[in-house]
Design an enzyme around this catalytic site. Structure first.
Site, short mmCIF file in Angstrom:
data_model
loop_
_atom_site.label_atom_id
_atom_site.label_comp_id
_atom_site.label_asym_id
_atom_site.label_seq_id
_atom_site.Cartn_x
_atom_site.Cartn_y
_atom_site.Cartn_z
N LYS A 26 -39.08 45.65 58.60
CA LYS A 26 -38.43 45.66 59.91
C LYS A 26 -37.26 46.63 59.90
CE LYS A 26 -34.93 43.90 59.90
NZ LYS A 26 -33.45 44.12 59.92
N ASP A 153 -34.46 36.85 60.80
CA ASP A 153 -35.49 37.87 61.01
C ASP A 153 -36.91 37.32 60.90
OD1 ASP A 153 -33.44 39.76 61.15
OD2 ASP A 153 -33.59 40.26 59.03
#
EC number: 2.7.1.148
Length: 315
Positions: A26, A153
Protein backbone atom coordinates in the site's frame (compact mmCIF):
# COMPACT_ATOMS: atom_id res chain seq x y z
CA UNK A 1 5.55 -21.13 16.89
CA UNK A 2 7.63 -22.28 13.97
CA UNK A 3 7.50 -25.48 11.97
CA UNK A 4 9.62 -26.71 9.08
CA UNK A 5 8.18 -26.01 5.64
CA UNK A 6 8.92 -28.83 3.21
CA UNK A 7 9.13 -28.55 -0.60
CA UNK A 8 6.35 -31.11 -0.98
CA UNK A 9 3.99 -28.70 0.77
CA UNK A 10 3.88 -26.67 -2.43
CA UNK A 11 1.64 -29.06 -4.37
CA UNK A 12 -1.25 -27.45 -6.29
CA UNK A 13 -4.24 -26.42 -4.27
CA UNK A 14 -6.72 -29.24 -3.66
CA UNK A 15 -10.28 -29.29 -2.35
CA UNK A 16 -9.10 -28.96 1.24
CA UNK A 17 -6.01 -26.85 0.62
CA UNK A 18 -3.50 -25.46 0.45
CA UNK A 19 -4.99 -21.98 0.10
CA UNK A 20 -2.65 -19.38 -1.41
CA UNK A 21 -3.37 -15.68 -1.08
CA UNK A 22 -1.50 -12.83 -2.74
CA UNK A 23 -1.71 -9.44 -1.07
CA UNK A 24 -0.33 -6.10 -2.31
CA UNK A 25 1.67 -3.32 -0.75
CA UNK A 26 0.00 0.00 0.00
CA UNK A 27 1.05 3.58 -0.63
CA UNK A 28 -0.74 6.76 0.43
CA UNK A 29 -1.43 9.21 -2.38
CA UNK A 30 -2.61 11.68 0.25
CA UNK A 31 -1.88 11.34 3.96
CA UNK A 32 -3.39 14.11 6.02
CA UNK A 33 -2.63 13.80 9.73
CA UNK A 34 -4.95 15.54 12.15
CA UNK A 35 -4.71 16.04 15.91
CA UNK A 36 -3.99 13.30 18.42
CA UNK A 37 -7.21 11.66 19.62
CA UNK A 38 -8.06 10.56 23.14
CA UNK A 39 -7.49 6.92 22.16
CA UNK A 40 -3.86 7.66 21.27
CA UNK A 41 -4.35 7.63 17.49
CA UNK A 42 -4.26 10.59 15.12
CA UNK A 43 -7.28 11.53 13.04
CA UNK A 44 -6.41 10.66 9.44
CA UNK A 45 -7.73 11.72 6.07
CA UNK A 46 -5.95 9.55 3.53
CA UNK A 47 -6.22 8.04 0.08
CA UNK A 48 -4.89 4.49 -0.07
CA UNK A 49 -3.57 2.93 -3.28
CA UNK A 50 -2.62 -0.75 -3.70
CA UNK A 51 0.43 -1.45 -5.88
CA UNK A 52 1.87 -4.53 -7.56
CA UNK A 53 4.43 -5.61 -4.97
CA UNK A 54 3.01 -8.71 -3.34
CA UNK A 55 3.48 -11.02 -0.40
CA UNK A 56 2.08 -14.55 -0.64
CA UNK A 57 0.62 -16.49 2.26
CA UNK A 58 -0.11 -20.22 2.01
CA UNK A 59 -2.45 -21.86 4.53
CA UNK A 60 -2.64 -25.62 5.07
CA UNK A 61 -4.52 -27.70 7.54
CA UNK A 62 -2.67 -28.44 10.76
CA UNK A 63 -3.11 -29.59 14.33
CA UNK A 64 -1.93 -26.27 15.78
CA UNK A 65 -1.37 -22.72 14.54
CA UNK A 66 2.15 -22.29 13.15
CA UNK A 67 3.97 -19.78 10.94
CA UNK A 68 7.11 -19.98 8.82
CA UNK A 69 8.47 -17.44 6.36
CA UNK A 70 11.02 -16.77 3.64
CA UNK A 71 12.13 -13.77 1.63
CA UNK A 72 12.32 -10.11 2.66
CA UNK A 73 13.14 -9.81 6.36
CA UNK A 74 13.36 -13.55 7.03
CA UNK A 75 15.01 -14.03 10.39
CA UNK A 76 14.10 -10.51 11.53
CA UNK A 77 10.41 -11.06 12.28
CA UNK A 78 9.17 -12.95 15.31
CA UNK A 79 6.96 -15.84 14.23
CA UNK A 80 5.18 -16.16 17.57
CA UNK A 81 1.93 -14.81 18.99
CA UNK A 82 3.11 -11.22 18.47
CA UNK A 83 3.13 -11.62 14.68
CA UNK A 84 0.19 -10.00 12.90
CA UNK A 85 -0.38 -13.14 10.82
CA UNK A 86 -0.89 -15.25 13.93
CA UNK A 87 -2.99 -12.53 15.55
CA UNK A 88 -5.20 -12.30 12.46
CA UNK A 89 -5.77 -16.05 12.33
CA UNK A 90 -6.66 -16.12 16.03
CA UNK A 91 -8.99 -13.13 15.62
CA UNK A 92 -10.86 -14.90 12.82
CA UNK A 93 -11.07 -18.12 14.84
CA UNK A 94 -12.32 -16.23 17.87
CA UNK A 95 -14.99 -14.42 15.85
CA UNK A 96 -16.28 -17.57 14.15
CA UNK A 97 -15.82 -20.18 16.87
CA UNK A 98 -13.55 -22.49 14.89
CA UNK A 99 -10.33 -24.03 16.26
CA UNK A 100 -7.30 -21.91 15.23
CA UNK A 101 -5.49 -24.75 13.49
CA UNK A 102 -3.42 -24.00 10.39
CA UNK A 103 0.10 -24.21 9.04
CA UNK A 104 0.88 -20.81 7.54
CA UNK A 105 3.85 -19.99 5.32
CA UNK A 106 4.70 -16.45 4.24
CA UNK A 107 6.74 -15.57 1.16
CA UNK A 108 7.61 -11.94 1.67
CA UNK A 109 8.59 -9.27 -0.87
CA UNK A 110 7.18 -6.15 0.82
CA UNK A 111 9.95 -4.50 2.89
CA UNK A 112 9.65 -4.48 6.67
CA UNK A 113 8.80 -1.18 8.39
CA UNK A 114 9.02 0.58 5.04
CA UNK A 115 5.81 2.59 4.96
CA UNK A 116 4.22 0.06 2.58
CA UNK A 117 1.98 -1.68 5.16
CA UNK A 118 3.69 -5.04 4.81
CA UNK A 119 2.58 -6.30 8.21
CA UNK A 120 -0.98 -5.14 7.61
CA UNK A 121 -0.95 -6.83 4.20
CA UNK A 122 0.07 -10.12 5.76
CA UNK A 123 -2.70 -9.84 8.36
CA UNK A 124 -5.22 -9.29 5.56
CA UNK A 125 -3.84 -12.31 3.72
CA UNK A 126 -4.17 -14.45 6.84
CA UNK A 127 -7.83 -13.47 7.26
CA UNK A 128 -8.68 -14.32 3.64
CA UNK A 129 -6.64 -17.55 3.61
CA UNK A 130 -7.95 -18.90 6.90
CA UNK A 131 -11.52 -17.97 6.02
CA UNK A 132 -11.20 -20.16 2.92
CA UNK A 133 -9.29 -22.94 4.68
CA UNK A 134 -11.72 -23.15 7.58
CA UNK A 135 -14.85 -22.61 5.47
CA UNK A 136 -16.09 -19.80 7.68
CA UNK A 137 -17.65 -18.05 4.68
CA UNK A 138 -17.30 -14.42 5.77
CA UNK A 139 -17.91 -11.59 3.33
CA UNK A 140 -15.20 -9.06 2.53
CA UNK A 141 -16.96 -6.51 4.71
CA UNK A 142 -17.13 -8.97 7.60
CA UNK A 143 -13.43 -9.73 7.24
CA UNK A 144 -12.74 -5.99 7.16
CA UNK A 145 -14.56 -5.58 10.49
CA UNK A 146 -12.19 -8.08 12.08
CA UNK A 147 -9.28 -6.43 10.26
CA UNK A 148 -10.04 -3.06 11.87
CA UNK A 149 -9.10 -4.50 15.25
CA UNK A 150 -5.68 -5.54 13.95
CA UNK A 151 -4.44 -2.29 12.43
CA UNK A 152 -5.54 0.85 10.63
CA UNK A 153 -4.35 -0.29 7.17
CA UNK A 154 -5.63 -3.88 7.34
CA UNK A 155 -9.24 -3.23 6.19
CA UNK A 156 -8.01 -1.47 3.05
CA UNK A 157 -5.77 -4.40 2.14
CA UNK A 158 -8.74 -6.74 2.29
CA UNK A 159 -10.31 -4.67 -0.52
CA UNK A 160 -7.37 -3.08 -2.40
CA UNK A 161 -7.80 -0.70 -5.32
CA UNK A 162 -7.87 2.98 -4.39
CA UNK A 163 -9.88 4.07 -1.38
CA UNK A 164 -10.51 6.90 1.05
CA UNK A 165 -9.53 6.19 4.65
CA UNK A 166 -10.86 8.18 7.60
CA UNK A 167 -10.96 7.86 11.38
CA UNK A 168 -7.59 6.38 12.27
CA UNK A 169 -7.55 5.02 8.71
CA UNK A 170 -9.70 1.96 9.35
CA UNK A 171 -12.93 3.40 7.88
CA UNK A 172 -12.49 2.66 4.18
CA UNK A 173 -14.65 3.57 1.19
CA UNK A 174 -13.80 3.16 -2.52
CA UNK A 175 -13.21 6.29 -4.58
CA UNK A 176 -14.64 7.21 -7.95
CA UNK A 177 -11.69 7.17 -10.35
CA UNK A 178 -10.98 6.62 -14.03
CA UNK A 179 -9.81 3.09 -14.92
CA UNK A 180 -6.24 4.35 -15.26
CA UNK A 181 -3.07 2.40 -14.54
CA UNK A 182 -0.51 4.52 -12.72
CA UNK A 183 3.19 3.64 -12.90
CA UNK A 184 5.44 3.94 -9.88
CA UNK A 185 9.07 3.57 -8.87
CA UNK A 186 9.55 2.29 -5.33
CA UNK A 187 12.89 3.24 -3.73
CA UNK A 188 13.49 1.03 -0.70
CA UNK A 189 15.79 2.45 1.97
CA UNK A 190 18.20 0.56 4.19
CA UNK A 191 16.51 -0.28 7.47
CA UNK A 192 13.00 0.52 8.59
CA UNK A 193 11.29 3.39 10.36
CA UNK A 194 8.84 2.90 13.20
CA UNK A 195 5.38 4.30 12.50
CA UNK A 196 4.77 5.42 16.13
CA UNK A 197 8.17 7.14 16.16
CA UNK A 198 7.29 9.01 12.95
CA UNK A 199 3.99 10.23 14.40
CA UNK A 200 5.67 11.37 17.60
CA UNK A 201 8.25 13.25 15.56
CA UNK A 202 5.48 14.99 13.60
CA UNK A 203 3.85 16.02 16.89
CA UNK A 204 7.20 17.40 18.06
CA UNK A 205 7.79 19.32 14.83
CA UNK A 206 4.30 20.81 14.92
CA UNK A 207 4.67 21.87 18.55
CA UNK A 208 7.93 23.59 17.60
CA UNK A 209 6.40 25.26 14.54
CA UNK A 210 8.84 23.36 12.32
CA UNK A 211 6.38 21.32 10.25
CA UNK A 212 4.73 22.40 7.04
CA UNK A 213 1.04 23.31 6.92
CA UNK A 214 -1.35 20.34 7.17
CA UNK A 215 -2.61 18.98 3.88
CA UNK A 216 -6.29 19.28 4.70
CA UNK A 217 -8.93 18.02 2.26
CA UNK A 218 -8.49 15.15 -0.19
CA UNK A 219 -10.66 16.93 -2.78
CA UNK A 220 -7.78 17.88 -5.10
CA UNK A 221 -6.33 14.38 -5.03
CA UNK A 222 -9.71 12.74 -5.65
CA UNK A 223 -10.34 15.07 -8.59
CA UNK A 224 -6.92 14.19 -10.01
CA UNK A 225 -7.81 10.49 -9.94
CA UNK A 226 -10.69 11.25 -12.30
CA UNK A 227 -8.25 12.61 -14.90
CA UNK A 228 -6.09 10.47 -17.23
CA UNK A 229 -3.03 12.74 -17.01
CA UNK A 230 -0.38 11.56 -14.51
CA UNK A 231 0.95 15.12 -14.27
CA UNK A 232 -2.34 16.17 -12.65
CA UNK A 233 -2.04 13.37 -10.10
CA UNK A 234 1.63 14.20 -9.49
CA UNK A 235 0.75 17.76 -8.49
CA UNK A 236 -1.80 16.49 -5.96
CA UNK A 237 0.35 13.96 -4.07
CA UNK A 238 1.10 14.82 -0.45
CA UNK A 239 2.10 13.36 2.91
CA UNK A 240 1.99 15.18 6.25
CA UNK A 241 4.38 12.58 7.70
CA UNK A 242 7.08 13.43 5.18
CA UNK A 243 8.52 16.21 7.36
CA UNK A 244 8.88 13.74 10.21
CA UNK A 245 10.45 11.05 8.04
CA UNK A 246 12.97 13.54 6.63
CA UNK A 247 13.84 14.76 10.12
CA UNK A 248 14.45 11.20 11.28
CA UNK A 249 16.19 10.07 8.07
CA UNK A 250 17.76 13.15 6.40
CA UNK A 251 19.28 11.00 3.64
CA UNK A 252 15.79 10.55 2.18
CA UNK A 253 15.98 14.10 0.84
CA UNK A 254 18.72 12.94 -1.54
CA UNK A 255 16.55 10.02 -2.66
CA UNK A 256 13.63 12.31 -3.45
CA UNK A 257 15.88 14.73 -5.30
CA UNK A 258 17.50 11.95 -7.33
CA UNK A 259 14.16 10.49 -8.39
CA UNK A 260 12.87 13.81 -9.64
CA UNK A 261 16.19 14.51 -11.37
CA UNK A 262 15.81 11.16 -13.14
CA UNK A 263 12.50 12.28 -14.59
CA UNK A 264 9.84 11.32 -12.07
CA UNK A 265 6.77 13.55 -12.19
CA UNK A 266 6.74 13.69 -8.38
CA UNK A 267 8.17 11.85 -5.41
CA UNK A 268 6.94 11.47 -1.84
CA UNK A 269 7.79 9.45 1.23
CA UNK A 270 5.45 6.47 1.43
CA UNK A 271 3.39 6.48 4.62
CA UNK A 272 5.68 6.81 7.63
CA UNK A 273 8.72 5.96 5.49
CA UNK A 274 11.48 5.36 4.81
CA UNK A 275 10.45 4.06 1.37
CA UNK A 276 10.07 6.78 -1.27
CA UNK A 277 7.71 6.40 -4.23
CA UNK A 278 7.84 8.23 -7.54
CA UNK A 279 5.09 8.66 -10.11
CA UNK A 280 6.25 8.12 -13.68
CA UNK A 281 4.65 9.18 -16.94
CA UNK A 282 4.45 5.56 -18.11
CA UNK A 283 5.90 2.07 -17.80
CA UNK A 284 9.02 2.78 -19.87
CA UNK A 285 9.78 5.91 -17.86
CA UNK A 286 9.37 3.96 -14.63
CA UNK A 287 11.87 1.33 -15.79
CA UNK A 288 14.38 4.03 -16.76
CA UNK A 289 14.00 5.93 -13.48
CA UNK A 290 14.39 2.72 -11.47
CA UNK A 291 17.57 1.87 -13.38
CA UNK A 292 19.03 5.32 -12.74
CA UNK A 293 18.22 5.18 -9.03
CA UNK A 294 19.70 1.67 -8.80
CA UNK A 295 22.97 3.02 -10.18
CA UNK A 296 23.16 5.69 -7.47
CA UNK A 297 23.87 5.31 -3.76
CA UNK A 298 20.51 6.74 -2.70
CA UNK A 299 18.51 3.61 -1.85
CA UNK A 300 18.93 -0.11 -1.20
CA UNK A 301 16.71 -1.13 -4.08
CA UNK A 302 14.61 0.55 -6.75
CA UNK A 303 11.81 -1.37 -8.42
CA UNK A 304 8.80 -0.63 -10.57
CA UNK A 305 5.16 -1.21 -9.71
CA UNK A 306 1.75 -0.26 -11.01
CA UNK A 307 -1.60 0.37 -9.43
CA UNK A 308 -4.30 0.13 -8.50
CA UNK A 309 -4.44 -3.62 -7.95
CA UNK A 310 -6.81 -5.88 -6.03
CA UNK A 311 -6.44 -6.55 -2.33
CA UNK A 312 -5.86 -9.94 -0.73
CA UNK A 313 -7.02 -12.59 -3.21
CA UNK A 314 -6.88 -16.37 -3.49
CA UNK A 315 -4.85 -17.67 -6.41
Amino acid sequence: MTEAWRPEDDEPRGASGPVRVRVPAKINLHLGVGPLRRDGYHELNTVYHAISIHDELTARRGDTLTLTMEGEGAGELALDESNLVIRAARALAGSTGVPPHARLHLRKQIPLAGGLAGGSADAAAALVACDALWGTGLTRDELAEIAAGLGSDVPFLIHGGTALGTGRGEAVSPVLARPTVWHWVVAVADGGLSTPVAYRELDRLRAAGAAGPPLGSTDTLLAALRQPDPRVLAAALGNDLQDAALALRPALAATLKAGEAAGALAGIVSGSGPTCVFLAAGAADAERIAAELSALDVCRQARTAHGPVAGARIG
